[in-house]
Design a protein around this motif. Structure first.
Motif, PDB file in Angstrom:
ATOM      1  N   CYS A   7       0.836  -1.197   0.000  1.00  0.00           N
ATOM      2  CA  CYS A   7       0.000   0.000   0.000  1.00  0.00           C
ATOM      3  C   CYS A   7       0.870   1.246   0.000  1.00  0.00           C
ATOM      4  CB  CYS A   7      -0.963   0.022   1.181  1.00  0.00           C
ATOM      5  SG  CYS A   7      -0.185   0.360   2.760  1.00  0.00           S
ATOM      6  N   LYS A   8       0.237   2.362  -0.357  1.00  0.00           N
ATOM      7  CA  LYS A   8       0.894   3.662  -0.337  1.00  0.00           C
ATOM      8  C   LYS A   8      -0.090   4.645   0.276  1.00  0.00           C
ATOM      9  CE  LYS A   8       3.343   6.942  -3.274  1.00  0.00           C
ATOM     10  NZ  LYS A   8       3.772   7.257  -4.635  1.00  0.00           N
ATOM     11  N   SER A   9       0.411   5.478   1.194  1.00  0.00           N
ATOM     12  CA  SER A   9      -0.448   6.470   1.823  1.00  0.00           C
ATOM     13  C   SER A   9       0.248   7.822   1.856  1.00  0.00           C
ATOM     14  CB  SER A   9      -0.830   6.033   3.249  1.00  0.00           C
ATOM     15  OG  SER A   9       0.327   5.908   4.039  1.00  0.00           O
ATOM     16  N   THR A  10      -0.578   8.866   1.966  1.00  0.00           N
ATOM     17  CA  THR A  10      -0.088  10.243   2.024  1.00  0.00           C
ATOM     18  C   THR A  10      -0.527  10.863   3.336  1.00  0.00           C
ATOM     19  OG1 THR A  10      -0.233  10.477  -0.373  1.00  0.00           O
ATOM     20  CG2 THR A  10      -0.210  12.512   0.907  1.00  0.00           C
ATOM     21  N   LEU A  11       0.398  11.534   3.995  1.00  0.00           N
ATOM     22  CA  LEU A  11       0.086  12.280   5.203  1.00  0.00           C
ATOM     23  C   LEU A  11      -0.646  13.549   4.776  1.00  0.00           C
ATOM     24  CD1 LEU A  11       0.545  12.370   8.284  1.00  0.00           C
ATOM     25  CD2 LEU A  11       2.667  13.592   7.818  1.00  0.00           C
ATOM     26  N   ILE A  12      -1.861  13.760   5.309  1.00  0.00           N
ATOM     27  CA  ILE A  12      -2.644  14.921   4.868  1.00  0.00           C
ATOM     28  C   ILE A  12      -2.874  15.958   5.970  1.00  0.00           C
ATOM     29  CG2 ILE A  12      -3.771  13.720   2.959  1.00  0.00           C
ATOM     30  CD1 ILE A  12      -6.284  13.494   4.764  1.00  0.00           C
ATOM     31  N   GLU A  13      -2.648  15.563   7.229  1.00  0.00           N
ATOM     32  CA  GLU A  13      -2.825  16.518   8.326  1.00  0.00           C
ATOM     33  C   GLU A  13      -2.046  16.016   9.532  1.00  0.00           C
ATOM     34  OE1 GLU A  13      -6.417  18.084  11.201  1.00  0.00           O
ATOM     35  OE2 GLU A  13      -6.938  17.553   9.145  1.00  0.00           O
ATOM     36  N   GLY A  14      -1.542  16.950  10.324  1.00  0.00           N
ATOM     37  CA  GLY A  14      -0.777  16.581  11.507  1.00  0.00           C
ATOM     38  C   GLY A  14       0.586  16.031  11.126  1.00  0.00           C
ATOM     39  N   GLY A  15       1.254  15.422  12.085  1.00  0.00           N
ATOM     40  CA  GLY A  15       2.534  14.785  11.821  1.00  0.00           C
ATOM     41  C   GLY A  15       3.603  15.708  11.255  1.00  0.00           C
ATOM     42  N   GLY A  16       3.473  16.999  11.508  1.00  0.00           N
ATOM     43  CA  GLY A  16       4.455  17.946  11.001  1.00  0.00           C
ATOM     44  C   GLY A  16       4.074  18.620   9.694  1.00  0.00           C
ATOM     45  N   ILE A  17       2.951  18.210   9.078  1.00  0.00           N
ATOM     46  CA  ILE A  17       2.497  18.845   7.833  1.00  0.00           C
ATOM     47  C   ILE A  17       2.201  20.316   8.124  1.00  0.00           C
ATOM     48  CG2 ILE A  17       0.551  18.998   6.204  1.00  0.00           C
ATOM     49  CD1 ILE A  17       2.417  16.787   5.425  1.00  0.00           C
ATOM     50  N   GLY A  18       2.770  21.192   7.329  1.00  0.00           N
ATOM     51  CA  GLY A  18       2.547  22.624   7.478  1.00  0.00           C
ATOM     52  C   GLY A  18       3.480  23.310   8.457  1.00  0.00           C
ATOM     53  N   THR A  19       4.112  22.543   9.356  1.00  0.00           N
ATOM     54  CA  THR A  19       5.053  23.142  10.295  1.00  0.00           C
ATOM     55  C   THR A  19       6.494  22.800   9.949  1.00  0.00           C
ATOM     56  OG1 THR A  19       4.807  21.290  11.822  1.00  0.00           O
ATOM     57  CG2 THR A  19       3.387  23.212  12.189  1.00  0.00           C
ATOM     58  N   ALA A  20       6.733  21.586   9.486  1.00  0.00           N
ATOM     59  CA  ALA A  20       8.081  21.160   9.104  1.00  0.00           C
ATOM     60  C   ALA A  20       8.088  20.488   7.740  1.00  0.00           C
ATOM     61  CB  ALA A  20       8.649  20.203  10.151  1.00  0.00           C
ATOM     62  N   ILE A  21       6.993  19.827   7.409  1.00  0.00           N
ATOM     63  CA  ILE A  21       6.918  19.022   6.193  1.00  0.00           C
ATOM     64  C   ILE A  21       5.876  19.599   5.244  1.00  0.00           C
ATOM     65  CG2 ILE A  21       6.410  16.712   5.288  1.00  0.00           C
ATOM     66  CD1 ILE A  21       7.035  15.656   8.138  1.00  0.00           C
ATOM     67  N   GLU A  22       6.235  19.665   3.965  1.00  0.00           N
ATOM     68  CA  GLU A  22       5.278  20.101   2.946  1.00  0.00           C
ATOM     69  C   GLU A  22       4.430  18.914   2.493  1.00  0.00           C
ATOM     70  OE1 GLU A  22       5.518  21.858  -1.542  1.00  0.00           O
ATOM     71  OE2 GLU A  22       6.903  22.698  -0.077  1.00  0.00           O
ATOM     72  N   THR A  23       5.090  17.797   2.177  1.00  0.00           N
ATOM     73  CA  THR A  23       4.385  16.581   1.757  1.00  0.00           C
ATOM     74  C   THR A  23       5.134  15.365   2.297  1.00  0.00           C
ATOM     75  OG1 THR A  23       5.642  16.394  -0.303  1.00  0.00           O
ATOM     76  CG2 THR A  23       3.537  17.587  -0.409  1.00  0.00           C
ATOM     77  N   ALA A  24       4.402  14.263   2.474  1.00  0.00           N
ATOM     78  CA  ALA A  24       5.026  13.017   2.912  1.00  0.00           C
ATOM     79  C   ALA A  24       4.183  11.838   2.448  1.00  0.00           C
ATOM     80  CB  ALA A  24       5.172  12.987   4.428  1.00  0.00           C
ATOM     81  N   THR A  25       4.847  10.831   1.892  1.00  0.00           N
ATOM     82  CA  THR A  25       4.174   9.594   1.487  1.00  0.00           C
ATOM     83  C   THR A  25       4.957   8.401   2.025  1.00  0.00           C
ATOM     84  OG1 THR A  25       5.361   9.428  -0.611  1.00  0.00           O
ATOM     85  CG2 THR A  25       3.246  10.577  -0.649  1.00  0.00           C
ATOM     86  N   SER A  26       4.244   7.315   2.233  1.00  0.00           N
ATOM     87  CA  SER A  26       4.867   6.069   2.672  1.00  0.00           C
ATOM     88  C   SER A  26       4.398   4.941   1.773  1.00  0.00           C
ATOM     89  CB  SER A  26       4.485   5.737   4.113  1.00  0.00           C
ATOM     90  OG  SER A  26       5.035   6.679   4.982  1.00  0.00           O
ATOM     91  N   HIS A  27       5.342   4.122   1.358  1.00  0.00           N
ATOM     92  CA  HIS A  27       5.050   2.935   0.557  1.00  0.00           C
ATOM     93  C   HIS A  27       5.490   1.739   1.390  1.00  0.00           C
ATOM     94  CE1 HIS A  27       6.075   0.270  -3.115  1.00  0.00           C
ATOM     95  NE2 HIS A  27       4.812   0.120  -2.777  1.00  0.00           N
TER      96      HIS A  27
END
Length: 160
Positions: free
Chosen positions: A83-103
């Motif tokens: 599977c592959k997922s994208t971080l869409i809120e929290g976890g540093g999104i907007g404060t440290a990370i612009e985008t993040a995905t996990s495969h």
């Protein structure tokens, strides 16, 4: 200018790939608060039934540097335990990370167990430095799958 980075990680397990994938990935929102209550306070689906486009939220204790994380499932092949997922809120999104995905792919191993292969790709916000976050992320992923593994070994009829 923000840069895109990635890391990979492998975790060996004594549990078969299909069982570990179902417990440690697909149903982790159910198991995490039970198996790792010191880290995950609660978790639940937000949208969908577990297929592509589904969103689930994890709420963390003070053990984590952020209080929640929402991820959207972008791709799933349950037969191939991938599977592959994208971080869409929290976890540093907007404060440290612009985008993040996990495969994540859980592959059968020659010894009857499995190998979890994780690739995380992320884009940091300009001016943000990555220090020991990658080590922490790898340690967290390992802890997730080792907790699922221990549960499955202790409950041989679960997730068959």
């Amino acid at each position: 200018m923000a840069s895109t980075n990635s890391w990979t990680h492998e975790i060996e397990s004594a549990v078969t790939a299909p069982r570990l994938f179902r417990a440690g990935v697909m149903d982790w929102h159910t198991l995490a608060p039970k198996l790792a209550p010191q880290i995950v306070a609660s978790a639940h689906p937000v949208e969908g039934e577990g297929g592509v486009g589904s969103v689930r939220q994890f709420n963390f204790t003070s053990a984590m540097p952020f209080n929640l994380m929402k991820e959207r499932l972008e791709f799933i092949d349950a037969d191939k335990c991938e599977c592959k997922s994208t971080l869409i809120e929290g976890g540093g999104i907007g404060t440290a990370i612009e985008t993040a995905t996990s495969h994540i792919k859980v592959e059968p191993a020659a010894n009857g167990g499995s190998v979890v292969k994780v690739e995380s790709t992320y884009k940091m916000l300009p001016g943000v430095e990555v220090n020991d976050e990658i080590t922490k992320a790898k340690d967290s992923v390992t802890a997730i799958f080792k907790a699922a593994e221990a549960y499955l070994i202790a409950n041989p009829d679960a997730y068959n």
